[in-house]
Write a protein that holds these residues in place. Structure first.
Motif, short mmCIF file in Angstrom:
data_model
loop_
_atom_site.label_atom_id
_atom_site.label_comp_id
_atom_site.label_asym_id
_atom_site.label_seq_id
_atom_site.Cartn_x
_atom_site.Cartn_y
_atom_site.Cartn_z
N ARG A 50 1.07 -1.18 -0.21
CA ARG A 50 0.11 -0.05 -0.18
C ARG A 50 0.75 1.11 -0.01
O ARG A 50 1.77 1.48 0.88
N GLY A 51 0.49 2.17 -1.06
CA GLY A 51 1.20 3.46 -1.12
C GLY A 51 2.38 3.34 -1.85
O GLY A 51 3.28 4.22 -2.05
N GLY A 52 2.84 2.04 -2.50
CA GLY A 52 3.96 2.05 -3.40
C GLY A 52 5.34 1.58 -2.59
O GLY A 52 6.41 1.26 -3.43
N SER A 53 5.38 1.17 -1.36
CA SER A 53 6.55 0.68 -0.92
C SER A 53 6.78 -0.69 -1.44
O SER A 53 5.88 -1.49 -1.50
N ARG A 54 7.88 -1.24 -1.28
CA ARG A 54 8.33 -2.71 -1.24
C ARG A 54 7.97 -3.35 -2.68
O ARG A 54 7.21 -4.39 -2.78
N PRO A 55 8.00 -2.50 -4.00
CA PRO A 55 8.00 -3.06 -5.13
C PRO A 55 8.70 -4.39 -5.51
O PRO A 55 9.89 -4.29 -4.98
N GLU A 56 8.42 -5.35 -6.07
CA GLU A 56 8.99 -6.62 -6.51
C GLU A 56 8.53 -7.06 -7.90
O GLU A 56 7.56 -6.88 -8.15
N TYR A 57 9.54 -7.57 -8.66
CA TYR A 57 9.19 -8.02 -9.77
C TYR A 57 9.66 -9.35 -10.35
O TYR A 57 10.84 -9.91 -9.65
N ALA A 58 8.77 -9.92 -10.97
CA ALA A 58 9.59 -11.20 -11.78
C ALA A 58 10.56 -11.10 -12.60
O ALA A 58 10.86 -9.69 -13.14
N ASP A 59 11.56 -12.04 -12.75
CA ASP A 59 12.68 -11.69 -13.48
C ASP A 59 12.43 -11.32 -14.96
O ASP A 59 12.92 -10.60 -15.58
N ALA A 60 11.66 -11.71 -15.45
CA ALA A 60 11.14 -11.59 -17.01
C ALA A 60 10.84 -10.22 -17.26
O ALA A 60 10.84 -9.79 -18.59
N VAL A 61 10.40 -9.41 -16.12
CA VAL A 61 9.75 -7.90 -16.40
C VAL A 61 10.73 -7.05 -15.69
O VAL A 61 10.65 -5.73 -15.93
N LYS A 62 11.65 -7.36 -14.78
CA LYS A 62 12.60 -6.54 -14.13
C LYS A 62 13.40 -5.56 -15.10
O LYS A 62 13.84 -6.17 -15.93
N GLY A 63 13.21 -4.29 -14.75
CA GLY A 63 13.83 -3.42 -15.65
C GLY A 63 13.07 -3.00 -16.66
O GLY A 63 13.52 -1.81 -17.34
N ARG A 64 11.81 -3.39 -16.79
CA ARG A 64 11.10 -3.00 -17.89
C ARG A 64 9.90 -2.49 -17.40
O ARG A 64 9.00 -1.56 -17.95
N PHE A 65 9.30 -3.20 -16.37
CA PHE A 65 8.00 -2.65 -15.73
C PHE A 65 8.23 -2.00 -14.42
O PHE A 65 9.09 -2.33 -13.96
N THR A 66 7.20 -1.28 -14.01
CA THR A 66 7.11 -0.52 -12.71
C THR A 66 5.92 -0.60 -12.14
O THR A 66 4.95 -0.03 -12.71
N ILE A 67 5.82 -1.08 -11.08
CA ILE A 67 4.33 -1.05 -10.43
C ILE A 67 4.45 -0.15 -9.28
O ILE A 67 5.29 0.36 -8.61
N SER A 68 3.28 0.93 -9.30
CA SER A 68 3.03 1.79 -8.17
C SER A 68 1.61 1.72 -7.74
O SER A 68 0.54 1.10 -8.45
N HIS A 69 1.46 2.23 -6.56
CA HIS A 69 0.09 2.35 -5.96
C HIS A 69 0.07 3.61 -5.16
O HIS A 69 0.85 4.33 -4.37
#
Length: 126
Positions: A50-69
């Motif tokens: 909640r609020g955008g902290s602790r974003p984590e990514y699958a290896d397949a999208v890391k560096g290309r995708f950004t999650i935010s809240h």
């Protein structure tokens, strides 16, 4: 459980960018994006607290995708850059009032999330 509604799916060319949005209607803690490509099992893409902290990514999208809240807007987003044909899938947002997204073991498990949207289609052509 909260109600989730995705939007933003489209048909694009490889290398393009796209932003997916997911609006929810109540306060909750953990959020994630999953996707299911044609003939594939649904897979975890990214998660965030909640609020955008602790974003984590699958290896397949890391560096290309950004999650935010944005908790003030009850809005989860997924910014997708440099899209590839293998990113073609139905994208689902998910949420839960627990804290599974904070755990490296739990964050990618579908059963950690009790609320799901209906999905939005992303098609990437080469």
């Amino acid at each position: 459980s909260v109600h989730l509604e995705e939007s933003g799916g489209d048909s694009v060319q490889a290398g393009d960018s796209l932003t997916l949005s997911c609006r929810h209607n109540d306060y909750t803690n953990c959020f994630a994006w999953f996707r299911q490509g044609p003939g594939k099992q649904r897979e975890w893409v990214a998660s965030v607290y909640r609020g955008g902290s602790r974003p984590e990514y699958a290896d397949a999208v890391k560096g290309r995708f950004t999650i935010s809240h944005d908790n003030s807007k009850y809005l989860l987003t997924l910014q997708m850059n440099d899209l590839k044909p293998e990113d073609t899938a139905t994208y689902y947002c998910a949420a839960d009032s627990g804290y599974g997204c904070m755990s490296s073991d739990a964050r990618a498990r579908e059963r950690e999330y009790t609320s799901w949207g209906r999905g939005t289609q992303v098609t990437v052509s080469s």
